[in-house]
Design an enzyme around this catalytic site. Structure first.
Site, PDB file in Angstrom:
ATOM      1  N   ASP A   1     -39.995 114.279  -5.051  1.00 33.74           N
ATOM      2  CA  ASP A   1     -41.000 114.509  -6.092  1.00 33.74           C
ATOM      3  C   ASP A   1     -41.607 113.225  -6.641  1.00 33.74           C
ATOM      4  O   ASP A   1     -42.011 113.160  -7.807  1.00 33.74           O
ATOM      5  CB  ASP A   1     -40.392 115.343  -7.251  1.00 33.74           C
ATOM      6  CG  ASP A   1     -39.856 116.663  -6.774  1.00 33.74           C
ATOM      7  OD1 ASP A   1     -40.438 117.221  -5.826  1.00 33.74           O
ATOM      8  OD2 ASP A   1     -38.859 117.144  -7.339  1.00 33.74           O
TER       9      ASP A   1
ATOM     10  N   LYS B   1     -45.521 112.208  -3.336  1.00 33.15           N
ATOM     11  CA  LYS B   1     -45.895 112.000  -1.924  1.00 33.15           C
ATOM     12  C   LYS B   1     -47.166 112.778  -1.569  1.00 33.15           C
ATOM     13  O   LYS B   1     -48.026 112.274  -0.860  1.00 33.15           O
ATOM     14  CB  LYS B   1     -44.738 112.447  -1.006  1.00 33.15           C
ATOM     15  CG  LYS B   1     -43.463 111.658  -1.216  1.00 33.15           C
ATOM     16  CD  LYS B   1     -42.333 112.157  -0.336  1.00 33.15           C
ATOM     17  CE  LYS B   1     -41.828 113.547  -0.715  1.00 33.15           C
ATOM     18  NZ  LYS B   1     -41.170 113.629  -2.027  1.00 33.15           N
TER      19      LYS B   1
ATOM     20  N   GLY C   1     -42.041 120.587  -2.091  1.00 32.36           N
ATOM     21  CA  GLY C   1     -43.177 121.060  -2.875  1.00 32.36           C
ATOM     22  C   GLY C   1     -44.061 119.865  -3.139  1.00 32.36           C
ATOM     23  O   GLY C   1     -43.703 118.998  -3.921  1.00 32.36           O
ATOM     24  N   HIS C   2     -45.177 119.778  -2.417  1.00 31.90           N
ATOM     25  CA  HIS C   2     -46.055 118.622  -2.540  1.00 31.90           C
ATOM     26  C   HIS C   2     -47.356 119.045  -3.224  1.00 31.90           C
ATOM     27  O   HIS C   2     -48.079 119.899  -2.712  1.00 31.90           O
ATOM     28  CB  HIS C   2     -46.329 118.013  -1.151  1.00 31.90           C
ATOM     29  CG  HIS C   2     -45.082 117.497  -0.487  1.00 31.90           C
ATOM     30  ND1 HIS C   2     -45.055 116.999   0.786  1.00 31.90           N
ATOM     31  CD2 HIS C   2     -43.823 117.389  -0.945  1.00 31.90           C
ATOM     32  CE1 HIS C   2     -43.821 116.611   1.084  1.00 31.90           C
ATOM     33  NE2 HIS C   2     -43.052 116.850   0.049  1.00 31.90           N
TER      34      HIS C   2
ATOM     35  N   GLN D   1     -38.720 115.345   0.626  1.00 31.90           N
ATOM     36  CA  GLN D   1     -37.545 114.891  -0.136  1.00 31.90           C
ATOM     37  C   GLN D   1     -37.611 113.373  -0.327  1.00 31.90           C
ATOM     38  O   GLN D   1     -38.705 112.832  -0.397  1.00 31.90           O
ATOM     39  CB  GLN D   1     -36.236 115.317   0.557  1.00 31.90           C
ATOM     40  CG  GLN D   1     -35.963 116.816   0.482  1.00 31.90           C
ATOM     41  CD  GLN D   1     -36.709 117.635   1.511  1.00 31.90           C
ATOM     42  OE1 GLN D   1     -36.664 117.355   2.690  1.00 31.90           O
ATOM     43  NE2 GLN D   1     -37.398 118.661   1.078  1.00 31.90           N
TER      44      GLN D   1
HETATM   45  P1  GDP Z   1     -43.922 115.236  -4.060  1.00 32.27           P
HETATM   46  O1  GDP Z   1     -42.896 116.268  -3.783  1.00 32.27           O
HETATM   47  O2  GDP Z   1     -43.411 113.848  -3.828  1.00 32.27           O
HETATM   48  O3  GDP Z   1     -45.225 115.470  -3.352  1.00 32.27           O
HETATM   49  O4  GDP Z   1     -44.232 115.327  -5.612  1.00 32.27           O
HETATM   50  P2  GDP Z   1     -44.472 116.683  -6.470  1.00 32.27           P
HETATM   51  O5  GDP Z   1     -45.809 117.215  -6.155  1.00 32.27           O
HETATM   52  O6  GDP Z   1     -43.319 117.593  -6.348  1.00 32.27           O
HETATM   53  O7  GDP Z   1     -44.395 116.107  -7.941  1.00 32.27           O
HETATM   54  C1  GDP Z   1     -45.246 115.106  -8.385  1.00 32.27           C
HETATM   55  C2  GDP Z   1     -46.015 115.644  -9.607  1.00 32.27           C
HETATM   56  O8  GDP Z   1     -46.644 114.559 -10.266  1.00 32.27           O
HETATM   57  C3  GDP Z   1     -47.139 116.587  -9.243  1.00 32.27           C
HETATM   58  O9  GDP Z   1     -47.268 117.537 -10.264  1.00 32.27           O
HETATM   59  C4  GDP Z   1     -48.366 115.687  -9.206  1.00 32.27           C
HETATM   60  O10 GDP Z   1     -49.562 116.395  -9.469  1.00 32.27           O
HETATM   61  C5  GDP Z   1     -48.050 114.728 -10.303  1.00 32.27           C
HETATM   62  N1  GDP Z   1     -48.578 113.358 -10.152  1.00 32.27           N
HETATM   63  C6  GDP Z   1     -48.728 112.619  -9.021  1.00 32.27           C
HETATM   64  N2  GDP Z   1     -49.134 111.380  -9.332  1.00 32.27           N
HETATM   65  C7  GDP Z   1     -49.260 111.333 -10.671  1.00 32.27           C
HETATM   66  C8  GDP Z   1     -49.615 110.316 -11.606  1.00 32.27           C
HETATM   67  O11 GDP Z   1     -49.893 109.176 -11.261  1.00 32.27           O
HETATM   68  N3  GDP Z   1     -49.590 110.660 -12.943  1.00 32.27           N
HETATM   69  C9  GDP Z   1     -49.276 111.901 -13.376  1.00 32.27           C
HETATM   70  N4  GDP Z   1     -49.265 112.121 -14.683  1.00 32.27           N
HETATM   71  N5  GDP Z   1     -48.922 112.883 -12.523  1.00 32.27           N
HETATM   72  C10 GDP Z   1     -48.908 112.598 -11.195  1.00 32.27           C
HETATM   73  P1  IMO Z   2     -40.058 117.169  -2.148  1.00 33.64           P
HETATM   74  O1  IMO Z   2     -40.505 117.053  -0.716  1.00 33.64           O
HETATM   75  C1  IMO Z   2     -36.750 117.170  -4.968  1.00 33.64           C
HETATM   76  C2  IMO Z   2     -32.972 118.909  -3.613  1.00 33.64           C
HETATM   77  C3  IMO Z   2     -32.488 120.189  -4.256  1.00 33.64           C
HETATM   78  C4  IMO Z   2     -30.991 119.997  -4.146  1.00 33.64           C
HETATM   79  C5  IMO Z   2     -30.834 119.312  -2.788  1.00 33.64           C
HETATM   80  C6  IMO Z   2     -30.488 120.258  -1.649  1.00 33.64           C
HETATM   81  O2  IMO Z   2     -40.933 118.040  -2.970  1.00 33.64           O
HETATM   82  O3  IMO Z   2     -39.832 115.816  -2.732  1.00 33.64           O
HETATM   83  P2  IMO Z   2     -31.896 122.048  -0.275  1.00 33.64           P
HETATM   84  O4  IMO Z   2     -32.629 123.265  -0.736  1.00 33.64           O
HETATM   85  O5  IMO Z   2     -32.756 121.047   0.419  1.00 33.64           O
HETATM   86  O6  IMO Z   2     -30.664 122.367   0.504  1.00 33.64           O
HETATM   87  O7  IMO Z   2     -31.367 121.368  -1.641  1.00 33.64           O
HETATM   88  O8  IMO Z   2     -32.079 118.677  -2.525  1.00 33.64           O
HETATM   89  N1  IMO Z   2     -34.338 118.957  -3.046  1.00 33.64           N
HETATM   90  C7  IMO Z   2     -35.399 118.351  -3.587  1.00 33.64           C
HETATM   91  N2  IMO Z   2     -35.529 117.673  -4.723  1.00 33.64           N
HETATM   92  N3  IMO Z   2     -37.805 117.283  -4.144  1.00 33.64           N
HETATM   93  C8  IMO Z   2     -37.680 117.947  -2.971  1.00 33.64           C
HETATM   94  O9  IMO Z   2     -38.657 117.976  -2.048  1.00 33.64           O
HETATM   95  C9  IMO Z   2     -36.444 118.556  -2.656  1.00 33.64           C
HETATM   96  N4  IMO Z   2     -35.993 119.292  -1.625  1.00 33.64           N
HETATM   97  C10 IMO Z   2     -34.693 119.521  -1.856  1.00 33.64           C
HETATM   98  O10 IMO Z   2     -32.928 120.301  -5.582  1.00 33.64           O
HETATM   99  O11 IMO Z   2     -30.565 119.085  -5.137  1.00 33.64           O
HETATM  100 MG    MG Z   3     -41.981 117.898  -4.713  1.00 28.40          MG
END
Ligand code: GDP
Ligand code: IMO
Ligand code: MG
Length: 424
Positions: free
Chosen positions: A12, A15, A39-40, A224
């Site tokens: 998270d 990415k 979840g991207h 991840q």
């Molecule tokens: P990922 O799994 O690495 O793709 O990240 P996620 O999408 O799960 O979580 C990142 C969250 O931060 C998302 O809700 C994005 O919309 C948000 N986000 C990304 N870059 C920024 C930033 O520079 N500032 C803020 N406030 N939010 C951001």
């Molecule tokens: P992105 O790509 C954050 C965490 C889960 C749990 C552990 C194992 O959005 O960064 P799993 O379901 O993979 O067997 O769970 O890994 N986890 C993540 N945490 N971002 C993710 O993906 C994750 N995918 C799995 O919360 O701790």
């Molecule tokens: Mg994510």
């Protein structure tokens, strides 16, 4: 240019946003590990998309998206995502390909994930996303998995599936006291998903080899993060795949000699969702403030993410394991308004000071961060367009992150929208 993008913390990091930006300059975007646990999030022109399986380059109309052999595919989740995009006006047909060697997540994997987690006592459960990830990868390694190409021959599939169901039912009934799964229903499920899935399947290693030879730019999208990697993360509180750089090689069939750059995506602070130790976690109070300001709630499960200070010990580990050329620092805007910022530069583990990441989970759990403190800034930075627009203390903070990790920062993100990005 072929680039791998890696999460440097516990996932998270942002990415999805970086992939979306870099996809503009790439021809092909490839997912190489994980599955619908990811979840991207991408926000463009006020619209929000959360992608779980489909590469984050999909929002550009002409990019080819590939799901590599290292990804575990839940067919229903994939179809739902394709339909969601098509309904939203994003045409996916004709430019999404999946590896015929990718393993499939079946409903029994979701069931096993749920039962296994429920059977573990507090403090032992992983806090998985319950998407069937661990059980599917376990089957892959135990050589009882079912791959996309296994759907081609129904007679082969029937035989293989009947062995799998028999073994699965022994575990379900004897270990978990659960009712057995039905072979008939599972086989019918295969029939249902088969033709739509096979239409997307190709020989992805060959496709990527030829694309690269033809001078196409390929972007490899990690899911991840480094500390969730099954080998290099906080085992056992990890996911079941290689989220580090090696995963991009084995998970796509591309050879390492084809890779030009490796970019680490790093949050300006740290978050973790699910169970497991987190040394630099904020105390209550500050936790809620950052959680709210950063909207730190899981993109896949909606669970609140734990938040903490930037940890240079784990970031240094990510730099070494992945050989990062550069970093993208995300969500710097969330730190605006904090009087002071702390950075964990070392740990004290059972009385000893170390800058190395301790591998044993009991040692990592016992790690007490040693912090250095820097001055914060008050300004809203969400409109900053260039380095010199950033407050001086924000620039000092970023410079310190570069020093501590020995890695240059190339991108600074100051908001979730595409345009809220500073390139250095
Ligand atoms: P990922 O799994 O690495 O793709 O990240 P996620 O999408 O799960 O979580 C990142 C969250 O931060 C998302 O809700 C994005 O919309 C948000 N986000 C990304 N870059 C920024 C930033 O520079 N500032 C803020 N406030 N939010 C951001
Ligand atoms: P992105 O790509 C954050 C965490 C889960 C749990 C552990 C194992 O959005 O960064 P799993 O379901 O993979 O067997 O769970 O890994 N986890 C993540 N945490 N971002 C993710 O993906 C994750 N995918 C799995 O919360 O701790
Ligand atoms: Mg994510």
């Amino acid at each position: 240019m072929n680039r791998i993008l890696i999460g440097a913390q516990w996932g998270d990091e942002g990415k999805g946003k970086v992939i979306d930006i870099l996809a503009a300059k790439s021809d092909v975007v490839v997912r190489y590990q994980g599955g619908p646990n990811a979840g991207h999030t991408i926000k463009v022109h006020g619209r929000k998309f959360v992608l779980h399986l489909i590469p984050s380059g999909v929002l550009y109309p002409k990019k080819v998206c590939v799901i590599g052999n290292g990804v575990v595919i839940d067919p229903e989740a994939l179809f739902e995502e394709i339909d969601m995009l098509e309904r939203g006006g994003v045409k996916v047909r004709g430019r999404l390909f999946i590896s015929d060697q990718a393993h499939l997540i079946f409903p029994y994997h979701l069931l096993m994930d749920r039962l296994r987690e429920a059977s573990l006592k507090r403090g032992k459960a992983i806090g998985t996303t319950k998407r069937g990830i661990g059980p599917c990868y376990a089957d892959k390694m135990a050589r009882v998995g079912i791959r996309v190409c296994d759907l081609k021959s129904m007679s082969y599939l029937r035989q293989r599936l009947s062995d799998v169901v028999r073994e699965r039912n022994a575990v379900l009934t004897k270990v978990y006291k659960h009712k057995p799964i039905s072979f008939k229903k599972t086989f019918a499920y295969c029939k249902k998903i088969r033709s739509r899935l096979l239409k997307l399947a190709i020989d992805t290693p060959k496709y990527l080899y030829e694309a690269s030879r033809a001078g196409k730019d390929i972007l490899f999208e990690g899911a991840q993060g480094t500390l969730l990697d099954v080998d290099h993360g906080t085992y056992p509180f990890v996911t079941s795949s290689n989220a580090t750089v090696g995963g991009a090689i084995t998970g796509t069939g591309i050879a390492p000699t084809f890779i030009d750059r490796i970019l680490g995506v790093v949050k300006a602070y740290t978050t973790r969702v699910g169970e497991g130790p987190f040394p630099s976690q904020f105390p209550a109070g500050l936790m809620e403030i950052v959680q709210k300001k950063g909207d730190e709630f899981g993109s896949t499960t909606g669970r609140p993410r734990r938040c903490g200070w930037f940890d240079a010990v784990i970031a240094g580990h990510a730099v070494r394991i992945n050989g990062l050329d550069a970093m993208a620092i995300m969500k710097l805007d969330v730190l605006s308004g904090l009087k002071e910022l702390k950075i964990a530069t070392a740990y004290r583990v059972n009385g000893k000071v170390t800058r190395d990441y301790p591998h044993a989970i009991n040692e990592f759990s016992a790690a007490k961060p040693i912090y250095e403190t820097m001055k914060g800034w008050d300004e809203d930075i969400t409109g900053c367009k260039k380095w010199s627009d950033l407050p001086v203390n924000a620039r000092k903070y970023l410079k310190r992150l570069e020093q501590l990790t020995g890695t240059p920062i190339k991108i600074v993100s100051v908001g979730s929208q595409r345009h809220q990005t500073i390139f250095l």
